[in-house]
Design a protein around this motif. Sequence first.
Motif, PDB file in Angstrom:
ATOM      1  N   LEU A 381      43.404  19.062   3.239  1.00 25.65           N
ATOM      2  CA  LEU A 381      42.858  19.945   4.265  1.00 25.65           C
ATOM      3  C   LEU A 381      43.428  19.583   5.624  1.00 25.65           C
ATOM      4  N   GLU A 382      43.405  20.561   6.530  1.00 28.24           N
ATOM      5  CA  GLU A 382      43.887  20.332   7.891  1.00 28.24           C
ATOM      6  C   GLU A 382      42.870  20.843   8.899  1.00 28.24           C
ATOM      7  N   ASP A 383      42.737  20.117  10.010  1.00 29.63           N
ATOM      8  CA  ASP A 383      41.901  20.543  11.127  1.00 29.63           C
ATOM      9  C   ASP A 383      42.727  20.460  12.407  1.00 29.63           C
ATOM     10  N   ILE A 384      42.482  21.399  13.324  1.00 27.67           N
ATOM     11  CA  ILE A 384      43.121  21.373  14.638  1.00 27.67           C
ATOM     12  C   ILE A 384      42.114  20.800  15.636  1.00 27.67           C
ATOM     13  N   ALA A 385      42.476  19.694  16.266  1.00 30.53           N
ATOM     14  CA  ALA A 385      41.585  19.038  17.224  1.00 30.53           C
ATOM     15  C   ALA A 385      41.759  19.589  18.628  1.00 30.53           C
ATOM     16  N   ASN A 386      42.992  19.897  19.021  1.00 25.36           N
ATOM     17  CA  ASN A 386      43.282  20.420  20.361  1.00 25.36           C
ATOM     18  C   ASN A 386      44.267  21.571  20.264  1.00 25.36           C
ATOM     19  N   SER A 387      44.006  22.633  21.009  1.00 25.61           N
ATOM     20  CA  SER A 387      44.946  23.740  21.157  1.00 25.61           C
ATOM     21  C   SER A 387      45.133  23.984  22.648  1.00 25.61           C
ATOM     22  N   PHE A 388      46.369  24.025  23.104  1.00 23.39           N
ATOM     23  CA  PHE A 388      46.592  24.195  24.532  1.00 23.39           C
ATOM     24  C   PHE A 388      47.956  24.818  24.774  1.00 23.39           C
ATOM     25  N   VAL A 389      48.162  25.240  26.000  1.00 23.95           N
ATOM     26  CA  VAL A 389      49.429  25.825  26.444  1.00 23.95           C
ATOM     27  C   VAL A 389      49.974  24.961  27.565  1.00 23.95           C
ATOM     28  N   ALA A 390      51.268  24.624  27.501  1.00 23.64           N
ATOM     29  CA  ALA A 390      51.922  23.836  28.545  1.00 23.64           C
ATOM     30  C   ALA A 390      53.225  24.531  28.936  1.00 23.64           C
ATOM     31  N   LYS A 391      53.501  24.535  30.223  1.00 22.76           N
ATOM     32  CA  LYS A 391      54.713  25.181  30.722  1.00 22.76           C
ATOM     33  C   LYS A 391      55.627  24.150  31.359  1.00 22.76           C
ATOM     34  N   THR A 392      56.891  24.148  30.927  1.00 18.04           N
ATOM     35  CA  THR A 392      57.865  23.221  31.509  1.00 18.04           C
ATOM     36  C   THR A 392      58.194  23.630  32.944  1.00 18.04           C
ATOM     37  N   ASN A 393      58.667  22.664  33.718  1.00 15.85           N
ATOM     38  CA  ASN A 393      58.970  22.909  35.129  1.00 15.85           C
ATOM     39  C   ASN A 393      60.257  23.720  35.290  1.00 15.85           C
TER      40      ASN A 393
END
Length: 490
Positions: A381-393
């Motif tokens: 089984l798999e769980d997602i602990a964190n989901s986020f968006v990041a933008k490079t400079n």
Amino acid sequence: MKRKLGKGNMRLFVLFSFLALLITGLFIYGIYTAFSYDKNEYEVASGTFTYDSDNSYVKLETDGILQQRWDKKYYLSVTDLTSKKNLVYDLGTDAIMYNENNMYLKIYGTNYQVDSTGKVFYNDKELEVSRNSSSLFYKLDDRKYLIVSKTINTENNEINTDSYLIVNIDKSGNALLLNHELNVKTLSTIILKTAGFDFDVANEKLIIPNSKRVIDLKKISGSSNQYVEPEPEEDEEENVDEPTNNSSNSGGSTNVGGNNVGSTGGATGSAGSSIINNSTINNSEELNIVKTAIVTSVVPYTSYIDVYYSVNDPKGEYISVFLDITDSNSVTEDGSEAEATRIILNKDLTRYRIRNLKANTQYSINFGYSYASADNSDIILEDIANSFVAKTNKDQTKINITKISGRNIYFNVTFDTSYSYESANVVVYSDNSVIGRGSVNVTEANRSSGYNGIIQCNNDLGYEIVLKLEDCRYDGESIQSNAQTKFING
């Protein structure tokens, strides 16, 4: 004979009059709003550091002019001394100016200063504050704050800075922390400490330790923050009877706490960490076995993103811990979203650098873990602990014309040190036609002084001369650079 209006006509007349007054009022309000902005021009000294509306850093190499326009945004205009080109940066509705040669920090735009008694002072236009202040606190906008203090840190010193700190909170309670030496995205609840107060970021509360006063900052002009403090679950008692022995020792009970501790998520979702508390030793001692997996912060650069994480797995229950990375703008040939790239992390480390990324690009990142099913160990089984968006400079590579003599064009190229090209050419366009080309010495371009080169053009120069950086390669791949400069040959 006068004719009276019928009831129906009277209602229409009243409705029409109301709409006319409403439209007139909206028109007057629009005119007032459009002309009520700050019309002053402010000089900004060279060496000043600030951030634009995309949270990309801007450092002035020459003096500039800051001015608010009718849209209530501040725009910073800087003239490049070599190319004479005017650069304009959109700084948004508020601007913070820091210059290490000046002991004062300048704030522009509407803001609310909050003191230790809970009093709120409204400010607008230009505000100058001393960087040596013990502790000052400002609300700049919805979920955006400014701390001015000699020391600013967290309990564990993961964040440790001084002078000032801009705190930009997303709707999930995560914080983007910005100043002249810091650009950190946190994905866990933090409390920022100064000599005068503590700032509970996710809950937007200002805590005054000496007086035990707590100020709810959401009540100042409102907040769109959707973060909710997780409620701790009640401990469950489980009685474990021990068999009596010949010494007539009686068995006791062992309290085993069971709960689920969650952490804040990224900008696009929620996050959590799994907790397991169970087991006893020799039927008399209590042992809490805890496993956790969580991202603590994310720091973007031009070509890579640093992800800081923490994994605690004493019983080895996590089969793997991973990152799934997707270019938010990338799609397949059939128009569907591109498949995520999976990276398996080392559970014993605390940081992973995602390399070979495009500059000024938004990436969706999931942090998760896999484990065996309790019912069937063959099922993973798999769980997602964190989901986020990041933008490079943005790529800060620059090219400037330093001199023109006959058909010879002298130029300077300075690479972004975190996005250094392996090779690149400078191409000269005259009225949209290529008239010259030269290679860049990448070793010199990586130095602060940059690479000074010369190109002898094939033809006489036309009216508009444009130098572009082309044929760029980074990590073995062709990269399109936006670095260019223009000169009008008047």
